[in-house]
Design a protein around this motif. Structure first.
Motif, PDB file in Angstrom:
ATOM      1  N   ASN A   3       1.488   5.052   7.242  1.00 23.95           N
ATOM      2  CA  ASN A   3       0.639   5.880   6.325  1.00 23.95           C
ATOM      3  C   ASN A   3       1.267   5.936   4.916  1.00 23.95           C
ATOM      4  O   ASN A   3       1.921   5.100   4.683  1.00 23.95           O
ATOM      5  N   TRP A   4       1.343   7.099   4.466  1.00 26.17           N
ATOM      6  CA  TRP A   4       2.144   7.375   2.947  1.00 26.17           C
ATOM      7  C   TRP A   4       3.529   8.109   2.923  1.00 26.17           C
ATOM      8  O   TRP A   4       3.730   8.632   2.003  1.00 26.17           O
ATOM      9  N   THR A  25      -3.378   0.507   3.592  1.00 21.64           N
ATOM     10  CA  THR A  25      -3.689   2.011   4.571  1.00 21.64           C
ATOM     11  C   THR A  25      -2.265   2.569   4.378  1.00 21.64           C
ATOM     12  O   THR A  25      -2.124   3.622   5.126  1.00 21.64           O
ATOM     13  N   SER A  26      -1.028   1.882   4.258  1.00 22.82           N
ATOM     14  CA  SER A  26       0.159   2.567   3.947  1.00 22.82           C
ATOM     15  C   SER A  26       0.956   2.218   2.903  1.00 22.82           C
ATOM     16  O   SER A  26       0.710   1.104   2.162  1.00 22.82           O
ATOM     17  N   ASN A  75      -4.804   0.845  -5.730  1.00 20.69           N
ATOM     18  CA  ASN A  75      -5.185   1.103  -4.383  1.00 20.69           C
ATOM     19  C   ASN A  75      -6.500   2.187  -4.360  1.00 20.69           C
ATOM     20  O   ASN A  75      -6.417   3.113  -3.431  1.00 20.69           O
ATOM     21  N   ASN A 119      -9.686   1.590  -3.993  1.00 18.95           N
ATOM     22  CA  ASN A 119     -10.507   1.609  -2.884  1.00 18.95           C
ATOM     23  C   ASN A 119      -9.753   1.567  -1.545  1.00 18.95           C
ATOM     24  O   ASN A 119     -10.375   0.927  -0.631  1.00 18.95           O
ATOM     25  N   ASN A 120      -8.632   1.926  -1.481  1.00 20.83           N
ATOM     26  CA  ASN A 120      -7.618   2.028  -0.155  1.00 20.83           C
ATOM     27  C   ASN A 120      -7.606   0.797   0.370  1.00 20.83           C
ATOM     28  O   ASN A 120      -7.933   0.463   1.754  1.00 20.83           O
ATOM     29  N   LYS A 121      -7.484  -0.406  -0.218  1.00 19.16           N
ATOM     30  CA  LYS A 121      -7.185  -1.546   0.434  1.00 19.16           C
ATOM     31  C   LYS A 121      -5.963  -1.703   1.326  1.00 19.16           C
ATOM     32  O   LYS A 121      -6.069  -2.228   2.395  1.00 19.16           O
ATOM     33  N   ASN A 153      -3.142   4.941  -7.173  1.00 17.74           N
ATOM     34  CA  ASN A 153      -4.593   5.320  -6.950  1.00 17.74           C
ATOM     35  C   ASN A 153      -5.039   6.110  -8.207  1.00 17.74           C
ATOM     36  O   ASN A 153      -6.144   6.264  -7.963  1.00 17.74           O
ATOM     37  N   CYS A 200       2.545   1.312  -5.974  1.00 17.13           N
ATOM     38  CA  CYS A 200       1.176   1.264  -5.541  1.00 17.13           C
ATOM     39  C   CYS A 200       0.575   2.584  -5.997  1.00 17.13           C
ATOM     40  O   CYS A 200       1.198   3.683  -5.903  1.00 17.13           O
TER      41      CYS A 200
END
Length: 240
Positions: free
Chosen positions: A151-152, A42-43, A36, A38-40, A9, A7
């Motif tokens: 989260n991440w 969230t984790s 990701n 556009n933050n589709k 960004n 994933c």
């Protein structure tokens, strides 16, 4: 075939580091890149579980966007280590009570990421999220916990602790790679840590990650969190 799931960004970093490294490998693999920007998602747990649902391989690798492999046979070696260590999760960096084991370098100065270099497979408590590999069957027996790790951070740590209850080991292997990031501890990190602590405190007195060692005793946890904040403020005031 190997399925590599990432994933990302930052498309440029993803293509210039992880994808470029994979393109140079001499083995059949598929790269499942989950953009990701556009933050589709969230984790990381939800994004990686989604990526795994698309995977066609017998081996699953979950990697950060800013990883580079130097050896064209790197992924072949990963497959061999997975095959030789059945019922295990394989990683490039991990930690136990003795310290961090890793042969990878990280950061702008390419410093070694561990306290101990690895000369053979080493069993540890948990593995760093930058790179983990396992068989399809092991993944299907586990999967990432999207509720605990929402989260991440710490999704690999949680996975390894859950795996241990099921007789699945976490192993650091003696392979070299480069990871651009040096890792960071944020507010979200501590939010995840608190959930991981609550989930595993019956089985573990401490949670080991490559970024921290935390007691699962609630009082000790908040004491050391407060102590850490005091040290940070003191350094700013005293310009240390």
């Amino acid at each position: 075939m190997i399925s590599i799931i990432c994933c990302y960004n930052n498309k440029s970093v993803f293509e210039q580091m992880l994808k470029k490294s994979i393109d140079n490998q001499d083995i059949e693999c598929e790269l499942i890149g989950i953009e990701n920007v556009n933050n589709k998602f969230t984790s990381a747990a939800s994004a990686l579980n989604y990526g795994a649902s698309l995977a066609q391989g017998d081996y699953y690798i979950f990697a950060h966007q800013d990883i580079e492999f130097y050896d064209e046979n790197f992924l072949k070696s990963i497959v061999e280590y997975v095959d030789c260590n059945q019922n295990s999760i394989i990683g490039l960096a991990g930690r136990d009570k003795m310290g961090i084991y890793s042969n990878i370098t990280h950061g702008s100065q390419h410093l070694y990421a561990g306290n101990f270099k690895v000369f053979g497979p080493v069993e540890v408590e948990t593995l760093d999220e930058c790179f983990i590999a396992m068989s399809k069957n092991v993944y299907n027996n586990l999967k990432f916990d999207e509720k605990t790790c929402n989260n991440w951070h710490l999704y690999s740590v949680d996975l390894c602790l859950t795996a241990k209850k099921r007789g699945i080991r976490a192993i650091v292997v003696p392979l070299e790679a480069y990871h651009a990031s040096t890792g960071y501890v944020s507010k979200d990190y501590w939010k995840s840590m608190k959930k991981v602590m609550e989930k595993h405190k019956k089985d573990h007195s401490k949670i080991y990650s490559t970024c921290s060692v935390v007691s699962t005793n609630t009082f000790k946890y908040w004491y050391f969190r407060l102590l850490g904040k005091v040290k940070i403020v003191a350094k700013k005031i005293l310009h240390i």
